[in-house]
Design an enzyme around this catalytic site. Structure first.
Site, PDB file in Angstrom:
ATOM      1  N   SER A   1       0.945  -1.255  -0.333  1.00 66.01           N
ATOM      2  CA  SER A   1      -0.109  -0.333   0.079  1.00 66.01           C
ATOM      3  C   SER A   1       0.393   1.219   0.056  1.00 66.01           C
ATOM      4  CB  SER A   1      -0.833  -0.172   1.258  1.00 66.01           C
ATOM      5  OG  SER A   1      -1.428   1.113   1.895  1.00 66.01           O
ATOM      6  N   GLY A   2       2.046   1.260   0.848  1.00 68.84           N
ATOM      7  CA  GLY A   2       3.162   2.144   0.927  1.00 68.84           C
ATOM      8  C   GLY A   2       3.482   2.493  -0.659  1.00 68.84           C
TER       9      GLY A   2
ATOM     10  N   TRP B   1       2.695   1.830  -3.642  1.00 68.12           N
ATOM     11  CA  TRP B   1       1.262   2.294  -4.368  1.00 68.12           C
ATOM     12  C   TRP B   1       1.748   4.022  -4.605  1.00 68.12           C
ATOM     13  CZ3 TRP B   1      -3.153   5.515  -3.623  1.00 68.12           C
ATOM     14  CH2 TRP B   1      -4.181   5.126  -5.221  1.00 68.12           C
ATOM     15  N   HIS B   2       1.261   4.138  -3.347  1.00 72.35           N
ATOM     16  CA  HIS B   2       1.444   5.834  -2.807  1.00 72.35           C
ATOM     17  C   HIS B   2       2.270   6.499  -4.024  1.00 72.35           C
ATOM     18  CE1 HIS B   2      -1.770   4.747   0.134  1.00 72.35           C
ATOM     19  NE2 HIS B   2      -2.398   6.201  -0.118  1.00 72.35           N
ATOM     20  N   GLY B   3       3.863   6.082  -4.040  1.00 73.63           N
ATOM     21  CA  GLY B   3       5.017   6.517  -3.940  1.00 73.63           C
ATOM     22  C   GLY B   3       6.063   5.482  -4.544  1.00 73.63           C
TER      23      GLY B   3
END
Length: 396
Positions: free
Chosen positions: A314-315, A317-319
Protein backbone atom coordinates in the site's frame (compact mmCIF):
# COMPACT_ATOMS: atom_id res chain seq x y z
CA UNK A 1 -6.45 18.85 -15.93
CA UNK A 2 -6.27 19.61 -12.24
CA UNK A 3 -9.66 19.54 -10.52
CA UNK A 4 -9.45 22.97 -8.89
CA UNK A 5 -8.72 24.91 -12.11
CA UNK A 6 -10.87 26.98 -14.43
CA UNK A 7 -9.93 24.69 -17.33
CA UNK A 8 -11.48 21.71 -15.56
CA UNK A 9 -14.55 23.73 -14.52
CA UNK A 10 -15.20 24.82 -18.12
CA UNK A 11 -14.56 21.32 -19.46
CA UNK A 12 -16.93 19.81 -16.89
CA UNK A 13 -19.68 22.35 -17.63
CA UNK A 14 -19.57 21.83 -21.40
CA UNK A 15 -19.40 18.05 -21.05
CA UNK A 16 -22.37 17.89 -18.68
CA UNK A 17 -24.54 20.09 -20.94
CA UNK A 18 -23.81 18.10 -24.10
CA UNK A 19 -24.11 14.77 -22.24
CA UNK A 20 -27.68 15.37 -21.06
CA UNK A 21 -28.74 16.78 -24.45
CA UNK A 22 -27.82 13.54 -26.21
CA UNK A 23 -30.09 10.49 -26.55
CA UNK A 24 -29.51 7.95 -23.78
CA UNK A 25 -27.84 5.34 -25.99
CA UNK A 26 -25.10 7.78 -27.05
CA UNK A 27 -24.28 9.30 -23.68
CA UNK A 28 -21.71 6.74 -22.58
CA UNK A 29 -19.95 6.95 -25.97
CA UNK A 30 -19.76 10.75 -25.73
CA UNK A 31 -18.51 10.53 -22.16
CA UNK A 32 -15.82 8.08 -23.29
CA UNK A 33 -14.65 10.53 -25.97
CA UNK A 34 -14.67 13.38 -23.46
CA UNK A 35 -12.59 11.27 -21.06
CA UNK A 36 -9.97 10.69 -23.76
CA UNK A 37 -9.82 14.45 -24.40
CA UNK A 38 -9.46 15.02 -20.66
CA UNK A 39 -6.49 12.65 -20.51
CA UNK A 40 -4.93 13.95 -23.73
CA UNK A 41 -4.86 17.45 -22.21
CA UNK A 42 -2.16 16.18 -19.83
CA UNK A 43 0.16 14.35 -22.24
CA UNK A 44 -1.35 13.12 -25.55
CA UNK A 45 1.11 10.24 -26.26
CA UNK A 46 0.17 8.48 -23.02
CA UNK A 47 -3.46 8.47 -24.10
CA UNK A 48 -2.52 5.81 -26.64
CA UNK A 49 -0.61 3.87 -24.00
CA UNK A 50 -3.67 3.71 -21.73
CA UNK A 51 -5.85 2.86 -24.74
CA UNK A 52 -3.50 -0.01 -25.61
CA UNK A 53 -3.60 -1.32 -22.03
CA UNK A 54 -7.40 -1.12 -21.95
CA UNK A 55 -7.76 -2.98 -25.26
CA UNK A 56 -5.43 -5.77 -24.14
CA UNK A 57 -7.21 -6.15 -20.78
CA UNK A 58 -10.60 -6.21 -22.53
CA UNK A 59 -9.35 -8.80 -25.03
CA UNK A 60 -7.97 -11.02 -22.26
CA UNK A 61 -11.31 -10.84 -20.42
CA UNK A 62 -13.06 -12.07 -23.57
CA UNK A 63 -10.64 -14.98 -23.84
CA UNK A 64 -11.30 -15.97 -20.23
CA UNK A 65 -15.04 -16.13 -20.91
CA UNK A 66 -14.75 -17.88 -24.31
CA UNK A 67 -14.37 -21.51 -25.34
CA UNK A 68 -10.73 -21.34 -24.32
CA UNK A 69 -11.87 -21.71 -20.71
CA UNK A 70 -9.18 -24.26 -19.96
CA UNK A 71 -6.60 -21.51 -20.45
CA UNK A 72 -8.35 -19.12 -18.09
CA UNK A 73 -5.78 -19.28 -15.31
CA UNK A 74 -2.86 -18.80 -17.70
CA UNK A 75 -4.58 -15.87 -19.39
CA UNK A 76 -5.41 -14.35 -16.00
CA UNK A 77 -1.80 -14.58 -14.83
CA UNK A 78 -0.56 -13.10 -18.11
CA UNK A 79 -3.02 -10.25 -17.71
CA UNK A 80 -1.83 -9.46 -14.19
CA UNK A 81 1.82 -9.56 -15.30
CA UNK A 82 0.97 -7.35 -18.28
CA UNK A 83 -0.66 -4.68 -16.08
CA UNK A 84 1.97 -4.77 -13.34
CA UNK A 85 4.83 -4.59 -15.85
CA UNK A 86 3.68 -1.12 -16.95
CA UNK A 87 3.32 -0.02 -13.34
CA UNK A 88 6.79 -1.29 -12.42
CA UNK A 89 8.46 0.14 -15.53
CA UNK A 90 7.03 3.64 -15.42
CA UNK A 91 6.65 4.14 -11.69
CA UNK A 92 9.39 2.08 -10.04
CA UNK A 93 12.29 1.89 -12.52
CA UNK A 94 13.93 5.00 -11.08
CA UNK A 95 13.54 3.72 -7.52
CA UNK A 96 14.99 0.31 -8.41
CA UNK A 97 17.98 1.74 -10.30
CA UNK A 98 18.62 4.41 -7.67
CA UNK A 99 18.70 1.71 -4.98
CA UNK A 100 21.01 -0.42 -7.13
CA UNK A 101 23.39 2.50 -7.63
CA UNK A 102 23.47 3.25 -3.90
CA UNK A 103 24.37 -0.37 -3.18
CA UNK A 104 26.86 -0.42 -6.06
CA UNK A 105 28.61 2.62 -4.61
CA UNK A 106 29.11 0.73 -1.35
CA UNK A 107 30.14 -2.62 -2.86
CA UNK A 108 31.99 -1.14 -5.87
CA UNK A 109 29.58 -2.48 -8.46
CA UNK A 110 28.59 -1.02 -11.84
CA UNK A 111 26.63 2.24 -11.80
CA UNK A 112 23.59 2.19 -14.09
CA UNK A 113 22.08 5.19 -15.86
CA UNK A 114 18.60 6.22 -14.71
CA UNK A 115 16.14 6.99 -17.52
CA UNK A 116 14.07 10.15 -17.37
CA UNK A 117 10.59 8.59 -17.35
CA UNK A 118 7.37 10.56 -17.02
CA UNK A 119 4.82 8.50 -15.08
CA UNK A 120 1.48 8.34 -16.94
CA UNK A 121 -1.15 10.30 -15.03
CA UNK A 122 -3.32 8.06 -12.88
CA UNK A 123 -1.37 4.91 -13.81
CA UNK A 124 -1.81 3.37 -10.34
CA UNK A 125 -5.59 3.86 -10.55
CA UNK A 126 -5.69 2.30 -14.03
CA UNK A 127 -3.67 -0.72 -13.02
CA UNK A 128 -5.66 -1.41 -9.85
CA UNK A 129 -8.96 -1.18 -11.72
CA UNK A 130 -7.64 -3.39 -14.53
CA UNK A 131 -6.41 -6.01 -12.04
CA UNK A 132 -9.79 -5.91 -10.29
CA UNK A 133 -11.59 -6.36 -13.62
CA UNK A 134 -9.36 -9.28 -14.65
CA UNK A 135 -9.85 -10.95 -11.26
CA UNK A 136 -13.63 -10.59 -11.43
CA UNK A 137 -13.66 -11.83 -15.04
CA UNK A 138 -11.60 -14.85 -14.00
CA UNK A 139 -14.06 -15.60 -11.18
CA UNK A 140 -17.06 -15.08 -13.49
CA UNK A 141 -18.28 -12.05 -11.53
CA UNK A 142 -17.95 -9.51 -14.37
CA UNK A 143 -20.59 -9.59 -17.08
CA UNK A 144 -19.74 -9.26 -20.76
CA UNK A 145 -19.99 -5.68 -21.98
CA UNK A 146 -19.31 -3.79 -25.19
CA UNK A 147 -15.90 -2.31 -25.76
CA UNK A 148 -17.28 1.23 -25.35
CA UNK A 149 -18.86 0.32 -22.02
CA UNK A 150 -15.61 -1.16 -20.76
CA UNK A 151 -13.74 1.82 -22.18
CA UNK A 152 -15.87 4.21 -20.15
CA UNK A 153 -15.24 2.18 -17.00
CA UNK A 154 -11.51 2.43 -17.68
CA UNK A 155 -11.40 6.08 -18.76
CA UNK A 156 -14.23 7.70 -16.73
CA UNK A 157 -12.57 11.07 -16.18
CA UNK A 158 -13.98 12.05 -12.75
CA UNK A 159 -12.09 9.09 -11.22
CA UNK A 160 -9.25 8.98 -13.72
CA UNK A 161 -6.47 10.55 -11.68
CA UNK A 162 -7.51 11.15 -8.07
CA UNK A 163 -10.93 9.81 -7.29
CA UNK A 164 -12.05 6.61 -5.57
CA UNK A 165 -11.06 3.29 -7.16
CA UNK A 166 -14.22 2.03 -8.86
CA UNK A 167 -15.55 -1.51 -8.98
CA UNK A 168 -16.64 -2.76 -12.40
CA UNK A 169 -20.05 -4.32 -11.85
CA UNK A 170 -21.62 -1.49 -9.79
CA UNK A 171 -20.41 1.00 -12.41
CA UNK A 172 -21.84 -0.98 -15.34
CA UNK A 173 -25.14 -1.52 -13.52
CA UNK A 174 -25.51 2.25 -13.21
CA UNK A 175 -24.51 2.87 -16.84
CA UNK A 176 -27.47 0.79 -17.99
CA UNK A 177 -30.11 2.64 -15.95
CA UNK A 178 -29.08 6.29 -15.76
CA UNK A 179 -31.97 8.74 -15.97
CA UNK A 180 -32.04 12.50 -15.75
CA UNK A 181 -32.74 13.92 -12.30
CA UNK A 182 -32.23 17.35 -10.76
CA UNK A 183 -30.85 15.55 -7.72
CA UNK A 184 -27.76 14.74 -9.77
CA UNK A 185 -27.02 18.46 -10.02
CA UNK A 186 -27.87 19.52 -6.48
CA UNK A 187 -25.92 16.70 -4.85
CA UNK A 188 -23.07 16.85 -7.37
CA UNK A 189 -22.52 20.60 -7.14
CA UNK A 190 -22.69 20.48 -3.35
CA UNK A 191 -19.92 17.87 -3.20
CA UNK A 192 -17.78 19.80 -5.68
CA UNK A 193 -18.08 23.01 -3.64
CA UNK A 194 -17.21 21.13 -0.45
CA UNK A 195 -14.20 19.55 -2.14
CA UNK A 196 -12.87 22.83 -3.50
CA UNK A 197 -13.36 24.48 -0.09
CA UNK A 198 -11.36 21.71 1.59
CA UNK A 199 -8.56 22.12 -0.92
CA UNK A 200 -8.39 25.93 -1.11
CA UNK A 201 -9.47 26.97 2.39
CA UNK A 202 -7.98 24.17 4.51
CA UNK A 203 -5.30 22.15 2.69
CA UNK A 204 -3.37 24.89 0.89
CA UNK A 205 -3.03 27.27 3.90
CA UNK A 206 -1.38 24.44 5.87
CA UNK A 207 1.69 24.73 3.62
CA UNK A 208 2.73 27.76 5.67
CA UNK A 209 3.43 25.50 8.69
CA UNK A 210 5.27 22.65 6.94
CA UNK A 211 8.75 24.16 6.50
CA UNK A 212 10.18 22.64 9.73
CA UNK A 213 9.61 19.15 8.29
CA UNK A 214 12.20 19.87 5.60
CA UNK A 215 14.70 21.63 7.91
CA UNK A 216 14.17 19.66 11.12
CA UNK A 217 17.59 20.22 12.68
CA UNK A 218 17.00 23.96 12.97
CA UNK A 219 13.37 23.68 14.13
CA UNK A 220 12.10 23.78 17.69
CA UNK A 221 10.02 20.99 19.19
CA UNK A 222 6.91 23.18 19.04
CA UNK A 223 7.48 23.93 15.36
CA UNK A 224 7.84 20.22 14.58
CA UNK A 225 4.66 19.32 16.47
CA UNK A 226 2.78 22.09 14.66
CA UNK A 227 4.17 20.99 11.30
CA UNK A 228 3.15 17.35 11.79
CA UNK A 229 -0.35 18.37 12.89
CA UNK A 230 -0.62 20.77 9.93
CA UNK A 231 0.37 18.02 7.52
CA UNK A 232 -2.21 15.65 9.02
CA UNK A 233 -4.86 18.31 8.37
CA UNK A 234 -3.51 19.09 4.91
CA UNK A 235 -3.36 15.54 3.59
CA UNK A 236 -6.86 14.75 4.83
CA UNK A 237 -8.31 17.93 3.32
CA UNK A 238 -6.35 17.35 0.10
CA UNK A 239 -7.24 13.70 -0.39
CA UNK A 240 -10.84 13.92 0.77
CA UNK A 241 -11.31 17.20 -1.10
CA UNK A 242 -10.26 15.66 -4.40
CA UNK A 243 -12.49 12.67 -3.67
CA UNK A 244 -15.41 15.03 -3.00
CA UNK A 245 -14.83 16.75 -6.35
CA UNK A 246 -14.59 13.39 -8.12
CA UNK A 247 -17.76 12.11 -6.44
CA UNK A 248 -19.58 15.34 -7.26
CA UNK A 249 -18.41 15.41 -10.88
CA UNK A 250 -19.48 11.77 -11.37
CA UNK A 251 -22.89 12.55 -9.89
CA UNK A 252 -23.43 15.31 -12.47
CA UNK A 253 -23.48 12.51 -15.06
CA UNK A 254 -25.77 10.32 -12.94
CA UNK A 255 -23.09 8.04 -11.49
CA UNK A 256 -22.70 7.37 -7.77
CA UNK A 257 -19.16 6.28 -7.01
CA UNK A 258 -18.00 5.00 -3.60
CA UNK A 259 -17.37 7.26 -0.63
CA UNK A 260 -13.69 7.44 0.15
CA UNK A 261 -13.31 9.18 3.52
CA UNK A 262 -15.61 8.95 6.55
CA UNK A 263 -14.13 10.89 9.51
CA UNK A 264 -11.03 8.66 9.74
CA UNK A 265 -9.33 10.73 12.45
CA UNK A 266 -12.11 9.97 14.94
CA UNK A 267 -11.69 6.18 14.92
CA UNK A 268 -10.83 4.05 17.95
CA UNK A 269 -8.01 2.00 16.46
CA UNK A 270 -5.81 1.73 13.40
CA UNK A 271 -8.03 -0.92 11.76
CA UNK A 272 -11.05 1.38 12.01
CA UNK A 273 -8.92 4.20 10.64
CA UNK A 274 -8.12 2.19 7.52
CA UNK A 275 -11.76 1.19 7.15
CA UNK A 276 -12.59 4.90 6.85
CA UNK A 277 -9.48 6.35 5.17
CA UNK A 278 -9.18 6.05 1.37
CA UNK A 279 -11.85 3.38 1.64
CA UNK A 280 -11.72 2.29 -2.00
CA UNK A 281 -7.96 1.66 -1.76
CA UNK A 282 -8.20 -0.03 1.64
CA UNK A 283 -10.90 -2.41 0.42
CA UNK A 284 -8.89 -3.13 -2.76
CA UNK A 285 -5.78 -3.97 -0.73
CA UNK A 286 -7.91 -6.21 1.52
CA UNK A 287 -9.68 -8.03 -1.35
CA UNK A 288 -6.80 -8.45 -3.80
CA UNK A 289 -3.69 -8.63 -1.61
CA UNK A 290 -4.45 -9.35 2.05
CA UNK A 291 -7.11 -12.05 1.57
CA UNK A 292 -5.29 -13.85 -1.31
CA UNK A 293 -2.21 -13.97 0.95
CA UNK A 294 -4.33 -15.84 3.49
CA UNK A 295 -5.83 -12.96 5.45
CA UNK A 296 -6.33 -13.67 9.12
CA UNK A 297 -6.66 -17.40 8.60
CA UNK A 298 -4.08 -19.48 10.41
CA UNK A 299 -1.78 -18.42 13.21
CA UNK A 300 -1.41 -14.96 14.70
CA UNK A 301 2.09 -14.66 13.21
CA UNK A 302 0.72 -15.59 9.77
CA UNK A 303 -1.93 -12.86 9.94
CA UNK A 304 0.65 -10.30 11.10
CA UNK A 305 2.93 -11.22 8.20
CA UNK A 306 0.07 -10.69 5.75
CA UNK A 307 -0.74 -7.29 7.27
CA UNK A 308 2.88 -6.16 6.96
CA UNK A 309 3.11 -7.26 3.31
CA UNK A 310 -0.22 -5.68 2.39
CA UNK A 311 0.59 -2.37 4.05
CA UNK A 312 4.12 -2.23 2.59
CA UNK A 313 2.59 -2.64 -0.88
CA UNK A 314 0.00 0.00 0.00
CA UNK A 315 2.88 2.33 0.79
CA UNK A 316 4.55 1.59 -2.54
CA UNK A 317 1.27 2.32 -4.35
CA UNK A 318 1.37 5.86 -2.94
CA UNK A 319 4.87 6.58 -4.19
CA UNK A 320 8.06 5.09 -5.62
CA UNK A 321 10.36 5.78 -2.69
CA UNK A 322 11.51 3.84 0.36
CA UNK A 323 9.94 6.36 2.73
CA UNK A 324 6.52 5.21 1.49
CA UNK A 325 7.46 1.60 2.21
CA UNK A 326 8.46 2.60 5.76
CA UNK A 327 5.16 4.48 6.10
CA UNK A 328 3.28 1.35 5.01
CA UNK A 329 5.25 -0.82 7.43
CA UNK A 330 4.53 1.67 10.23
CA UNK A 331 0.81 1.08 9.70
CA UNK A 332 1.41 -2.64 9.27
CA UNK A 333 3.06 -2.69 12.69
CA UNK A 334 0.13 -0.73 14.08
CA UNK A 335 -2.30 -3.33 12.74
CA UNK A 336 -0.06 -6.09 14.12
CA UNK A 337 -0.05 -4.43 17.54
CA UNK A 338 -3.82 -4.16 17.49
CA UNK A 339 -4.14 -7.82 16.53
CA UNK A 340 -1.85 -8.83 19.41
CA UNK A 341 -3.87 -6.62 21.80
CA UNK A 342 -7.16 -8.23 20.72
CA UNK A 343 -5.61 -11.68 21.00
CA UNK A 344 -4.48 -10.89 24.54
CA UNK A 345 -7.96 -9.69 25.50
CA UNK A 346 -9.47 -12.85 24.10
CA UNK A 347 -7.02 -15.06 25.94
CA UNK A 348 -7.68 -13.18 29.18
CA UNK A 349 -11.44 -13.48 28.66
CA UNK A 350 -11.98 -9.69 28.74
CA UNK A 351 -14.88 -8.49 26.54
CA UNK A 352 -14.05 -5.39 24.49
CA UNK A 353 -17.27 -3.78 25.73
CA UNK A 354 -15.81 -3.54 29.22
CA UNK A 355 -13.10 -1.24 27.91
CA UNK A 356 -15.47 1.23 26.23
CA UNK A 357 -14.56 3.86 28.82
CA UNK A 358 -11.14 4.03 27.12
CA UNK A 359 -12.65 5.23 23.83
CA UNK A 360 -11.52 8.90 24.10
CA UNK A 361 -7.99 7.76 24.94
CA UNK A 362 -7.94 5.21 22.10
CA UNK A 363 -9.13 7.83 19.58
CA UNK A 364 -6.36 10.19 20.68
CA UNK A 365 -3.77 7.40 20.60
CA UNK A 366 -4.83 6.32 17.10
CA UNK A 367 -4.72 9.89 15.80
CA UNK A 368 -1.26 10.38 17.32
CA UNK A 369 -0.03 7.12 15.77
CA UNK A 370 -1.31 8.21 12.35
CA UNK A 371 0.27 11.67 12.71
CA UNK A 372 3.69 10.18 13.48
CA UNK A 373 3.31 7.97 10.42
CA UNK A 374 2.70 11.00 8.20
CA UNK A 375 6.31 12.06 8.85
CA UNK A 376 7.51 9.05 6.82
CA UNK A 377 4.96 9.90 4.12
CA UNK A 378 6.00 13.52 3.54
CA UNK A 379 9.75 13.49 4.37
CA UNK A 380 11.52 11.57 1.62
CA UNK A 381 14.89 11.62 3.40
CA UNK A 382 14.59 8.69 5.81
CA UNK A 383 17.38 9.98 8.03
CA UNK A 384 15.50 13.25 8.57
CA UNK A 385 12.21 11.37 8.96
CA UNK A 386 13.56 9.17 11.77
CA UNK A 387 15.17 12.21 13.38
CA UNK A 388 11.80 14.02 13.42
CA UNK A 389 10.00 10.98 14.80
CA UNK A 390 12.56 10.59 17.59
CA UNK A 391 12.21 14.30 18.40
CA UNK A 392 8.41 13.98 18.50
CA UNK A 393 8.62 10.94 20.76
CA UNK A 394 11.22 12.75 22.86
CA UNK A 395 13.85 10.08 22.26
CA UNK A 396 16.47 12.58 21.12
Amino acid sequence: MIFNTWAFGLFLLLTVVVYWCLPGKWRHVFLLIASFLFYAYYFPPYTFLILFMALVVYGLSLIMTSRMGRWRKTVFILGIVFCLSFLVYYKYTKMILRTWNELAAVFQGPILSIPDLLVPLGLSFFVFEFVHYLADSYKGKAEKVSITEFGLFAMFFPTLVAGPIKRFQPFIDQLRRIRFSWDHFTVGLQRIVIGIAKKVMIADPMDHFLHPLFKPHSATDAELYAAVLAYAIKIYADFSGYSDIAIGAARLFGYQIPENFLYPYFRRNIAEFWNHWHISLSSWIRDYIYIPLGGSRGTLAFAIRNSLIAMALSGLWHGASWNFVVWGLWHGMGLAGLRIWNYGLKQAGIPKEKLSFLTPFSVLLTFSFVCVGWVFFVVTNLSDAFYIVMRILQMK
